[in-house]
Write a protein that holds these residues in place. Structure first.
Motif, PDB file in Angstrom:
ATOM      1  N   UNK A  72       0.799  -1.224   0.000  1.00 11.16           N
ATOM      2  CA  UNK A  72       0.000   0.000   0.000  1.00 11.16           C
ATOM      3  C   UNK A  72       0.834   1.277   0.000  1.00 11.16           C
TER       4      UNK A  72
ATOM      5  N   UNK B 224      -1.916   5.195  -7.550  1.00 14.54           N
ATOM      6  CA  UNK B 224      -3.325   5.536  -7.641  1.00 14.54           C
ATOM      7  C   UNK B 224      -4.107   4.248  -7.812  1.00 14.54           C
ATOM      8  N   UNK B 225      -5.388   4.336  -7.555  1.00 12.43           N
ATOM      9  CA  UNK B 225      -6.247   3.162  -7.652  1.00 12.43           C
ATOM     10  C   UNK B 225      -7.323   3.463  -8.672  1.00 12.43           C
ATOM     11  N   UNK B 226      -7.635   2.490  -9.501  1.00 14.16           N
ATOM     12  CA  UNK B 226      -8.663   2.699 -10.514  1.00 14.16           C
ATOM     13  C   UNK B 226      -9.683   1.589 -10.488  1.00 14.16           C
ATOM     14  N   UNK B 227     -10.885   1.921 -10.890  1.00 15.40           N
ATOM     15  CA  UNK B 227     -11.917   0.898 -11.061  1.00 15.40           C
ATOM     16  C   UNK B 227     -12.583   1.173 -12.395  1.00 15.40           C
TER      17      UNK B 227
ATOM     18  N   UNK C  92     -19.524  -6.029  -8.670  1.00 19.25           N
ATOM     19  CA  UNK C  92     -19.475  -4.568  -8.760  1.00 19.25           C
ATOM     20  C   UNK C  92     -19.464  -3.891  -7.388  1.00 19.25           C
TER      21      UNK C  92
ATOM     22  N   UNK D 159     -16.337  -1.902  -5.732  1.00 15.63           N
ATOM     23  CA  UNK D 159     -16.445  -0.475  -5.385  1.00 15.63           C
ATOM     24  C   UNK D 159     -16.063  -0.250  -3.930  1.00 15.63           C
TER      25      UNK D 159
ATOM     26  N   UNK E 257     -12.344  -0.650  -3.630  1.00 16.84           N
ATOM     27  CA  UNK E 257     -11.719   0.538  -4.218  1.00 16.84           C
ATOM     28  C   UNK E 257     -11.632   1.655  -3.190  1.00 16.84           C
ATOM     29  N   UNK E 258     -12.737   1.891  -2.513  1.00 14.69           N
ATOM     30  CA  UNK E 258     -12.772   2.979  -1.527  1.00 14.69           C
ATOM     31  C   UNK E 258     -11.837   2.707  -0.364  1.00 14.69           C
TER      32      UNK E 258
ATOM     33  N   UNK F 262      -8.114   2.694  -1.444  1.00 10.87           N
ATOM     34  CA  UNK F 262      -7.636   4.037  -1.763  1.00 10.87           C
ATOM     35  C   UNK F 262      -7.353   4.809  -0.477  1.00 10.87           C
TER      36      UNK F 262
ATOM     37  N   UNK G 199      -3.478   5.986   1.095  1.00  9.08           N
ATOM     38  CA  UNK G 199      -3.097   7.332   1.541  1.00  9.08           C
ATOM     39  C   UNK G 199      -2.438   7.258   2.910  1.00  9.08           C
TER      40      UNK G 199
ATOM     41  N   UNK H 290     -20.044   5.193  -7.073  1.00  6.67           N
ATOM     42  CA  UNK H 290     -19.470   5.246  -5.737  1.00  6.67           C
ATOM     43  C   UNK H 290     -20.410   6.033  -4.845  1.00  6.67           C
TER      44      UNK H 290
ATOM     45  N   UNK I  44     -13.063   5.105 -12.842  1.00  3.21           N
ATOM     46  CA  UNK I  44     -12.837   5.962 -11.678  1.00  3.21           C
ATOM     47  C   UNK I  44     -11.384   5.774 -11.267  1.00  3.21           C
ATOM     48  N   UNK I  45     -10.709   6.883 -10.969  1.00  2.00           N
ATOM     49  CA  UNK I  45      -9.346   6.770 -10.466  1.00  2.00           C
ATOM     50  C   UNK I  45      -9.204   7.662  -9.242  1.00  2.00           C
ATOM     51  N   UNK I  46      -8.606   7.122  -8.196  1.00  4.39           N
ATOM     52  CA  UNK I  46      -8.323   7.912  -6.999  1.00  4.39           C
ATOM     53  C   UNK I  46      -6.824   8.120  -6.905  1.00  4.39           C
ATOM     54  N   UNK I  47      -6.389   9.372  -6.938  1.00  2.00           N
ATOM     55  CA  UNK I  47      -4.956   9.693  -6.843  1.00  2.00           C
ATOM     56  C   UNK I  47      -4.705  10.418  -5.529  1.00  2.00           C
ATOM     57  N   UNK I  48      -3.953   9.817  -4.623  1.00  2.89           N
ATOM     58  CA  UNK I  48      -3.609  10.545  -3.395  1.00  2.89           C
ATOM     59  C   UNK I  48      -2.829  11.815  -3.748  1.00  2.89           C
TER      60      UNK I  48
ATOM     61  N   UNK J 219      -1.702   5.536 -14.377  1.00  2.49           N
ATOM     62  CA  UNK J 219      -2.674   6.397 -13.705  1.00  2.49           C
ATOM     63  C   UNK J 219      -3.469   7.212 -14.719  1.00  2.49           C
TER      64      UNK J 219
END
Lengths: 601, 160
Positions: free
Chosen positions: A505, A510-513, A545, A549, A552-553, A556, A560, B7, B94-98, B130
């Motif tokens: 981690x 970055x994380x994508x879905x 799905x 999701x 993913x949350x 992510x 961080x 989401x 969807x992409x989450x970038x810190x 990314x």
């Protein structure tokens, strides 16, 4: 390398470059200390090693063709001069009285070449300061490259066969990015080791006071002298271990067997490819009676032999060991290279097992890393493969070296931060408990990885694809799954070609879905964990799905937190200081999670 | 058909709807150029030459028709610790970038986009995969966003 002794004695220190403004000309150092922050030159044999081989060849050719003349010149025969050898260039020159000019010309050429190499060696200097390593090179086009030590991704010590003869080694400091390496070619073998350990010591952020204690008089041999305090003592225990300091090879935790290496090469996917080609060629010859394909195929066959032999030879002396400055991986038989990866420089790990390896229980371990070392192995093995083939126990041992620094610390830190926020504990307690907690966390992750290597369904706490995903994952929908472990994400894939991808981690960028039309129709989604480029793509498809999701949350958010807790860019910072109260600094790492074979030392 | 992926609790900032014009124009233009090139196949006198051109035109019209919806689907959200970006209707992403992972932020302004007073934002992390972009942000907003994100990245700096 064991049994390897340095070559010719390194001549006394070359004349220092004219003192640069602002650089004090400190002299009278008995041994050359390359890391004193001043400009130094490389090994005097560098010109020879880099390109001087051609020089020897030219001289050789000349002497060879002039042999007769030379013999005649020194041992004049009774017949005097023979003539009529105009087909021989030397003979021609002799006959036409041009010998003097030819010899002068060649000598002048040699002088010019030697001068160029000499000047380029003179102009190639480097220095290692507290924060940077800097190299200046070039005669007409000057290059100055400065690299920050805390951004080091790895240090590679290469000893090509020719360089080994001269007792020289090439040191390469790898930074993230393409063409971002700082090469120091060549240094004396022992000096290379010293420079490496000193650079890594500085990069690690270990306290300056410890360095004084380690004794500058004997560079490279960390002698704890007058060390005080528990933390320093612990650290010195590490440093005292004979891990690659000087000429000693660190103890490898994995043994390579020739049989296993050959077996793994023969049972690789490449063999299937080769067999497919052979079948295709045989079929085409039988059906059409034409043999031309045979000629097309012949080079491939030859190439395949070199592929197999390179793979085996390269991996034959593979070794992996833990040092205070990270994992050290050694390769090669004649030309050797060994690379030190500081902690936390691994961006993802993949354990994989082709179908043909399954009866033997072999696994391969590859990693993604940010730097691109110039050492190429068999199919770039040295860059990204950290275990070419090994049993499950070998995989465990290798992971035990990597994981504590990679996932254990950040998981422990995240836990500690939570406890601190909740007011359950004090900062001092947190700092004191962290090494133990890190070990605990990483062994937890390791056991989850072991469970995930061969499991399927919801064994080992994995969330696998739903039944409806069987349309897309015919055999593997049960195995196709994910779970979060302390400090890492585990992606389990493939029923036939088993894979387990471990994404730490703290290294997730970055994380994508994603969801295309087909997945959407099935109520499925795909997850991607973006890490630096490499052989591993951490993605997993055909997941439910809602579960995807949710994962993913959470992942992510955890990425961080893990990145914030991550301290690996200065992996030993704070060591030697009093434990800080910030909870951000690290005490000396505990030996138990550094060394697997702790009982041997 | 089940519900599309979404989401929970996401309140998206949408990009400027004006961004659909350059998008539609570029799809229409490239579609017409392709159709024009495919028109050379008419000289073969084969039926598939016409079919090809017709196919290209149909695809172009569909792409142009869906562009406004596609542009509406592009959104971003500044969360506490990361930037969440989404795009796509058929191919959702969807992409989450810190914030701490952003290595640099580009603000690009092409001639057409600039005429509409917009900017394209591009975020670069250490991972090429990314590929996070937010096109069609009003210029002033884009500059403000960039400064804010750079500041956030600075305070949450992480290694690689």
């Amino acid at each position: 390398m064991s049994g390897w002794t340095p070559g010719p004695e390194y001549p006394p220190e070359p004349p220092r470059p004219p003192a640069k403004p602002g650089v004090s000309s400190k002299t009278a150092a008995p041994a050359i200390d390359f890391t004193d922050g001043e400009w130094h030159r490389l090994h005097p044999a560098t010109p020879l090693l880099k390109g001087g081989l051609a020089l020897i060849v030219i001289i050789g050719i000349f002497l060879n063709s002039a042999r007769e003349q030379l013999v005649e010149f020194f041992l004049p025969g009774p017949d005097g001069r023979r003539g009529g050898q105009s087909d021989d260039p030397v003979g021609y020159a002799v006959d036409h009285g041009l010998l003097l000019f030819v010899v002068l010309g060649i000598v002048a050429l040699l002088v010019v070449i030697v001068a160029i190499f000499y000047v380029s060696w003179r102009m190639n200097t480097f220095r290692v300061t507290a924060d940077t390593v800097e190299v200046r090179s070039g005669v007409f086009f000057r290059t100055n490259r400065r690299a920050r030590l805390d951004r080091i991704q790895g240090i590679n010590v290469q000893r090509q066969l020719f360089a080994r003869i001269f007792g020289a080694a090439k040191l390469e400091i790898n930074q993230a990015g393409n063409d971002a390496n700082v090469p120091l070619a060549y240094l004396r073998s022992a000096s290379a080791e010293e420079v490496r350990s000193e650079i890594l010591r500085r990069a690690s952020g270990r306290a300056e006071s410890e360095r004084e204690a380690a004794g500058r008089a004997q560079p490279g041999i960390a002698q704890p002298a007058g060390a005080s305090g528990v933390l320093e003592k612990r650290l010195n225990e590490f440093l005292a271990e004979p891990l690659g300091e000087g000429e000693t090879e660190p103890r490898s935790v994995v043994r390579m067997h020739l049989g296993r290496l050959i077996g793994s090469a023969v049972l690789s996917g490449f063999t299937l490819f080769l067999v497919a080609i052979i079948v295709a060629v045989v079929v085409s010859i039988v059906t059409t009676g034409e043999y031309f394909l045979l000629f097309v195929f012949f080079p491939t066959l030859l190439g395949s032999f070199s592929y197999y032999s390179r793979r085996v030879v390269k991996s034959l002396r593979y070794s992996i060991a833990s040092t205070p400055d990270g994992i050290r991986i050694g390769w090669g038989l004649l030309s050797t290279s060994n690379e030190t990866l500081p902690p936390g420089r691994v961006h993802s790990i993949r354990l994989s097992q082709p179908l043909a390896w399954r009866p033997f229980g072999w696994w391969e371990v590859k990693i993604n890393r940010a730097s691109h070392s110039s050492t190429k192995g068999a199919d770039n093995q040295a860059n990204t493969t950290i275990l070419p083939v090994g049993s499950k126990e070998d995989v465990t041992r290798v992971l035990e070296l990597i994981l504590p620094q990679l996932v254990g610390l950040s998981a422990a830190e995240a836990d500690a931060a939570e406890a601190l926020a909740a007011g359950h504990t004090t900062a001092e307690d947190v700092v004191a408990a962290q090494p133990e907690l890190a070990v605990e966390k990483s062994s937890e992750t390791l056991s989850l990885i072991e469970a995930g290597m061969t499991s399927s369904g919801d064994e080992g706490g994995f969330t696998n694809s739903p039944r409806r995903a069987a349309v897309l994952r015919w055999f593997s929908w049960r195995r196709n799954g994910f779970r979060e472990a302390p400090g890492a994400v585990l992606l389990r894939k493939g029923a036939i070609w088993r894979q387990l991808i471990v994404v730490p981690l703290p290294r997730v960028q970055s994380v994508g879905i994603t969801q295309g039309p087909l997945l959407r129709r099935l109520g499925l989604a795909a997850l991607q964990f973006h890490t630096v480029q490499g052989p591993i793509t951490a993605s997993i498809g055909a997941l439910d799905q809602a579960q995807a999701a949710e994962f993913f949350e959470t992942s992510a958010a955890h990425a961080v937190g893990a990145a914030r807790a991550d301290q690996t860019h200065r992996w030993l910072e704070g060591v030697g200081d009093a434990p800080s109260t910030s909870g951000q600094q690290w005490p000396a790492p505990d030996p138990s999670f550094r060394r697997v074979d702790g009982e041997t030392s | 058909m089940t519900d599309r992926l979404d989401l929970d609790g996401a309140s998206w900032t949408r990009i400027s709807p004006k961004y659909k014009w350059p998008e539609m124009a570029s799809y229409a233009l490239s579609g017409l150029v392709l159709a024009g090139v495919s028109a050379f196949t008419w000289f073969t006198g084969q039926w598939w030459g016409y079919a090809l051109t017709a196919g290209i035109l149909v695809v172009t019209i569909l792409l142009v028709a869906f562009t406004p919806r596609r542009v509406r689907s592009i959104g971003y959200q500044l969360r506490d610790d990361d930037l969440l970006v989404r795009r796509g209707i058929f191919f959702l992403r969807f992409v989450a970038v810190p914030y701490g992972r952003m290595q640099l932020i580009d603000v690009n302004r092409g001639p057409v986009v600039r005429a509409l007073g917009l900017s394209d934002l591009k975020f670069v992390t250490a991972a090429a995969a990314s590929a996070v972009t937010i096109p069609g942000v009003p210029a002033a907003e884009a500059d403000r966003l960039r400064d804010k994100l750079v500041e956030l990245a600075e305070t949450r700096r992480a290694g690689l």
